[in-house]
Scaffold this active site. Structure first.
Site, PDB file in Angstrom:
ATOM      1  N   SER A 194      11.728   8.246 -12.143  1.00  0.00           N
ATOM      2  CA  SER A 194      10.540   8.020 -11.320  1.00  0.00           C
ATOM      3  C   SER A 194      10.938   7.605  -9.904  1.00  0.00           C
ATOM      4  O   SER A 194      11.976   8.023  -9.407  1.00  0.00           O
ATOM      5  CB  SER A 194       9.630   6.989 -12.000  1.00  0.00           C
ATOM      6  N   ASP A 252       9.775  -3.939  -1.626  1.00  0.00           N
ATOM      7  CA  ASP A 252       8.345  -4.178  -1.825  1.00  0.00           C
ATOM      8  C   ASP A 252       8.035  -4.909  -3.132  1.00  0.00           C
ATOM      9  O   ASP A 252       6.891  -4.975  -3.551  1.00  0.00           O
ATOM     10  CB  ASP A 252       7.583  -2.843  -1.812  1.00  0.00           C
ATOM     11  N   HIS A 293      10.912  -1.502  -5.568  1.00  0.00           N
ATOM     12  CA  HIS A 293      11.948  -0.547  -5.182  1.00  0.00           C
ATOM     13  C   HIS A 293      13.113  -1.262  -4.504  1.00  0.00           C
ATOM     14  O   HIS A 293      12.922  -2.239  -3.782  1.00  0.00           O
ATOM     15  CB  HIS A 293      11.352   0.530  -4.276  1.00  0.00           C
TER      16      HIS A 293
END
Length: 256
Positions: A14, A187, A190
């Site tokens: 992902s 964030d 990530h």
């Protein structure tokens, strides 16, 4: 002058995979480490979960491909672990289904070829405070918790142990850094450059310790077209040249 075929490494997962070439990411670091040694191919799909990956895995990795990867690094789980939405929509996958999906993904990838090796990455922790302060007005509230990440990380590790697969315990590895909450993320989810260093170190550790033939550790793979040449840079004796094909002086970090 024909050298051996370069190994092909595929990063599959992902957004942690899709963004791995940004912000000093771990994919970019691997591409530098394996320059002239292996090709790094990114197959990252932001916001995907294991359910969606399983639906199209045969298109991403067709079994009749002329060349199969030497190594696939797999990451799914962060989006699966998101809390369920009342509408039934969204990325949440129940833990029992996630376990089943990861088994199916691993089984499929193992069947690509006898020489295809796998490394799974488990769910890393998250910085909940940073994440909650970075909400978007275009998205419905997303529920992510460290506790859920831990459960899905443990499930991924258990699947890999049962199937005799290599796995990196990112949940534990990231938290070895005391300031991980503020240093390892851009964030809250990530990886920053600092977080990516940990990911690369853990992957290289697996590659170094794995008893695979041939070894896929970067120091075991010769540089492509690494033979000396009169066209290399001239040495200080003004009579010979210096082969710089495996020099690593340009790297801020010298990887093991």
């Amino acid at each position: 002058m024909v050298g051996p075929r370069r190994p092909l490494f595929v990063l599959f997962g992902s957004s942690i995979v899709q963004y791995s070439f940004a912000n000093g990411g771990w994919g970019a670091a691997l591409a530098d480490i394996y320059a002239r040694k292996a090709d790094i191919l990114v197959r990252g799909y932001s916001a995907w979960n294991s359910r969606r990956a399983l639906q199209v895995i045969d298109q991403i990795f067709p079994k009749d491909a002329i060349e199969q990867p030497s190594l696939i690094i797999v990451y799914f789980g962060g989006n699966d672990s998101v809390g369920p939405h009342t509408s039934g929509l969204g990325p949440h996958v129940p833990l029992s289904e996630y376990i089943d999906n990861m088994r199916k993904i691993a089984t499929y990838l193992k069947e690509l070829s006898e020489s295809t090796r796998l490394i799974f990455l488990s769910c890393p922790p998250i910085n909940e405070d940073m994440l909650n302060n970075d909400s978007s007005s275009i998205l419905s509230p997303i529920v992510r918790t460290n506790e859920a990440s831990r459960h899905y990380s443990e499930a991924c590790i258990e699947v890999c142990k049962d199937m005799d697969l290599k796995v990196v315990d990112l949940w534990s590895a990231i938290q070895t850094r005391p300031d991980w909450r503020t240093s390892c993320f851009t964030d809250g989810i990530h990886f920053s450059a600092e977080g990516s260093v940990i990911v690369v170190e853990e992957i290289l550790k697996v590659l170094k310790e794995a008893e695979w033939e041939p070894s896929l550790h970067w120091k075991s793979i010769p540089a492509e077209f690494g033979e000396s040449s009169p066209y290399d840079v001239v040495a200080s004796d003004n009579k010979s040249t210096v082969n710089v094909s495996e020099f690593t002086f340009h790297r801020e970090k010298q990887w093991d």
